[in-house]
Design an enzyme around this catalytic site. Structure first.
Site, short mmCIF file in Angstrom:
data_model
loop_
_atom_site.label_atom_id
_atom_site.label_comp_id
_atom_site.label_asym_id
_atom_site.label_seq_id
_atom_site.Cartn_x
_atom_site.Cartn_y
_atom_site.Cartn_z
N GLU B 85 -6.74 21.16 -11.23
CA GLU B 85 -6.16 22.50 -11.30
C GLU B 85 -4.98 22.55 -12.28
O GLU B 85 -4.85 23.50 -13.06
CB GLU B 85 -5.72 22.97 -9.92
CG GLU B 85 -6.88 23.38 -9.01
CD GLU B 85 -7.60 22.19 -8.40
OE1 GLU B 85 -7.13 21.04 -8.54
OE2 GLU B 85 -8.67 22.41 -7.77
N HIS B 153 -7.07 25.23 3.76
CA HIS B 153 -8.08 25.96 3.02
C HIS B 153 -8.12 27.43 3.46
O HIS B 153 -9.06 28.16 3.16
CB HIS B 153 -9.44 25.29 3.28
CG HIS B 153 -10.45 25.44 2.19
ND1 HIS B 153 -10.78 26.63 1.63
CD2 HIS B 153 -11.20 24.52 1.55
CE1 HIS B 153 -11.71 26.44 0.70
NE2 HIS B 153 -11.97 25.17 0.63
#
Lengths: 348, 347
Positions: B85, B153
């Site tokens: 990322e 998450h």
């Protein structure tokens, strides 16, 4: 300290170390260019020393130095086409940004954060050079973030079919960051035209090499990305030039990035805010100062018959005049207008 | 007690019903297709627009937003990235500075934390730190949301990004806003955090025919009312609409405001509504502590203190990491009942 860093030629599996005596052969720089390269190094040193003085005099609140790195940076810089290539430097790259076209006045305006500072208008810290006109991208205070961004710049050049190479630099300390891995990985996957230069000065502020990495040489890491890793004596501008020229040629051919490790030593503390006596001996510093890149490069030029004492004296007087002019100019410049504090937050 | 899947499906039906009410020059699409249209129109128009992200090519994106784009635009413009990322956003920042228009997809907002240095220390500050010389007009699309995904998450971090000057942060709840905002984000000169929601991709709604863009500013009154103002955004705004309908049946008239854009925040629209209803409830899926609801409440009382007849109500998640088990998760996330309860507490 690495074996190459102490003046020899190392044979390291998977990487190539430049032998210093190979540096003067096969050079494509004429004597005038060699002298200009040396004068660039003198200018960077003098400007750096002046900034340090201004800091100690309370005029510059923060100074971060490239003293000891001038040879590596001058050699690197001369391998690039500064009329089109991009530079994503780190905070020690004064020699490189001067070579790319930044003036001593520009640098002093930044150091003193004065109105008209073309880097950032007084918004950025000293050492965080940036100029859209010159294609110099401001680096970050968190180290190594430029290593992730440089492949993006190169991606843009590649997609547009431009013949542009991006140079980005980092200290060996920054190679411990995840950014370093992610950036090299990206550039190699897409064979992007980037030269990654690690200016290895042996300390991440105070932490020595052996506490930063379990490999002996940063250049070894290139093998993990299937790119060439080249280690070169960073005190010798001509040796660096030769290695960098190859890396740039490779990038221009479309063969992808190179990891270049220039072995140097910083002569100052990390910044004006720390005292290096707590982590390294004076003997070690003196030993490296005997191999000051200015001394090494002067000897190389003299051996080539490219530099006389008279020529150097002229250079020194030009350099002093230039640094004096930049200092006076910046000290006389007004502070940024107060409204500058709140402008340019959004481009709109 | 909170949302159930049935409740979500009801919300989707409500959204579809709302859509069927509208008339000519409009057509019904899903939230996902609205995003796809925005990306397609911008990529067709501007060769500098490119997509970067994990699994966005052959796989079509984790939420299937980019399906077919790699075939259409090629591997040079639709780039499957390593799982990195920081690297993805770093490359996008560099590419944006050099003149490209990268649209980054970060699979979920949870993973944006791995890139937060590049977002906060770079994208947000480049224009300022260079004194206006460079812009970094990248768009980061990412999904908030939950649904049995566990503690790392299921988080809701829009407030973290909305905290940072230099970023624009949008969190559209409708297909119309999603398309109009995404196009504006791509055409703009600033870095944009474009936050979607994993549970509303299939929601349907009307969008105007043809091209349109919506400026990245301004809250919108979704439903007019007189007794209380309910403020939320993204899926929370849909939840608020559901609660308002139920309250209506009990004779309580709610005005529902969808904030839509979280930086800059449109407090004026909220204050105007509070001047009419004298009561305010803020609904967020995130934890309340240091959250956006706290900022909205503080900003509203600064300008509308005399209009308020009751303390501002706030509904948020219970402040624990998200559990995985469905029954536990439903305890944590606020649902319609909590909104209704909070509204009644202000009356």
């Amino acid at each position: 300290m690495t074996s190459v860093g102490s003046g020899g030629t190392a044979t390291i599996p998977g990487i190539r170390a430049e032998a210093p005596d190979a540096a003067t052969s096969n050079l494509d720089l004429d004597h005038g260019q060699l002298r200009a390269m040396f004068e660039l190094m003198l200018l960077a040193r003098a400007l750096d020393e002046r900034t340090w003085l201004l800091n100690r005099a309370g005029r510059v609140s923060f100074a971060i130095s490239g003293q000891g790195h001038e040879g590596a940076q001058a050699g690197l810089g001369y391998a690039f086409d500064t009329s089109k290539d991009w530079l994503h430097p780190y905070y020690r790259d004064l020699t490189l940004v001067l070579h790319w076209g930044m003036t001593p006045r520009d640098v002093m305006l930044m150091n003193l954060s004065r109105k008209g500072d073309p880097n950032s208008g007084g918004r950025q810290m000293p050492g965080h050079y940036g100029s859209r006109r010159l294609r110099i991208v401001s680096s970050s205070s968190p180290v190594a973030t430029q290593i992730a961004q440089a492949p993006g710049i190169a991606l843009a050049s590649k997609l547009r079919g431009e013949d542009v190479v991006t140079l980005t630099c980092v200290g060996e300390g920054g190679t411990s960051e995840g950014d370093f891995h992610e950036g090299l990985n990206w550039a190699s996957i897409h064979r992007l035209p980037v030269v990654f230069c690690v200016q290895n000065n042996h300390y991440a502020i105070s932490v020595p090499m052996e506490k930063q990495m379990a490999v002996r040489h940063v250049a070894e890491r290139a093998a993990a990305y299937n790119m060439p890793g080249v280690q070169v004596d960073g005190t010798d501008a001509l040796a660096v030039y030769r290695a960098a020229r190859e890396a740039v040629a490779r990038a221009r051919r479309g063969d992808g990035p190179t990891l270049l490790e220039t072995v140097v030593y910083r002569f100052t503390p990390h910044s004006s805010d720390d005292d290096d006596r707590s982590y390294r001996s004076r003997e070690e510093v003196e030993e490296w100062k005997a191999r000051d890149p200015l001394i090494v490069t002067r000897q190389r030029l003299q051996a080539l018959g490219a530099l006389t004492d008279e020529q150097e004296a002229e250079m020194q007087s030009r350099v002093k005049a230039s640094v004096d002019d930049a200092t006076d100019f910046a000290l006389a410049a007004p502070l940024p207008d107060p409204e500058e504090a709140v402008t340019h937050v959004y481009a709109g | 007690m909170a949302s159930t899947l049935a409740e979500l499906e009801e919300m989707q039906r409500e959204a579809a019903k709302g859509a069927s009410r509208a008339s000519g020059g409009m057509r019904e699409v899903t939230y996902r297709d609205a995003l796809r249209e925005a990306i397609t129109e911008e990529m067709d128009k501007n060769p500098n627009v490119l997509l970067l992200g994990e699994d966005i090519g052959a796989y079509g994106g984790s939420y299937v937003v980019t399906r077919g784009f790699q075939e259409k635009y090629g591997r040079k413009r639709v780039i499957d990235t390593p799982i990195a990322e920081l690297g993805i956003v770093g490359v996008a920042v560099g590419a944006a500075m050099a003149g490209l228009k990268p649209i980054v997809e970060l699979m979920t907002i949870n993973f944006s934390l791995l890139a937060i240095d590049q977002i906060v220390n770079h994208a947000a500050k480049i224009h300022y730190m260079f004194g206006g010389q460079f812009t970094a007009p990248l768009v980061i699309r990412t999904a908030s949301g939950w649904g049995q995904l566990g503690a790392t998450h299921s988080q809701t971090f829009e407030g973290w990004y909305a905290h940072v000057p230099g970023l624009r942060v949008v969190m559209p709840s409708t297909p119309r806003d999603a398309k109009g905002f995404l196009k504006a984000a791509v055409q703009g000169n600033d870095p944009v955090m474009f936050i979607e929601h994993s549970l509303i991709y299939r929601n349907r709604g009307l969008i105007p025919d043809g091209e349109y863009i919506l400026p990245l500013e301004g809250a919108e009154v979704r439903k007019e009312g007189s007794d209380v103002t309910i403020v939320s955004w993204s899926r929370g705004a849909i939840l608020a609409m559901g609660a308002a309908d139920e309250l209506e049946r009990e004779g309580i008239s709610s005005e529902v405001i969808d904030m839509r854009v979280l930086r800059p925040l449109d407090i004026d629209t909220v204050a105007k509504s509070v001047a009419k209803t004298n009561r305010l409830v803020i609904v967020e899926e995130s934890w309340r502590t240091m959250g956006l609801g706290a900022e909205i409440a503080a900003a509203v009382q600064e300008v509308a203190f005399d209009d308020l007849d009751a303390p501002i109500g706030r509904v948020g998640s219970i402040e624990v990491p998200m559990p995985y088990a469905r029954n536990l998760e439903r305890i944590i996330i606020p649902g319609k009942d909590e909104v209704i309860q909070a509204v009644k507490a202000t009356l």
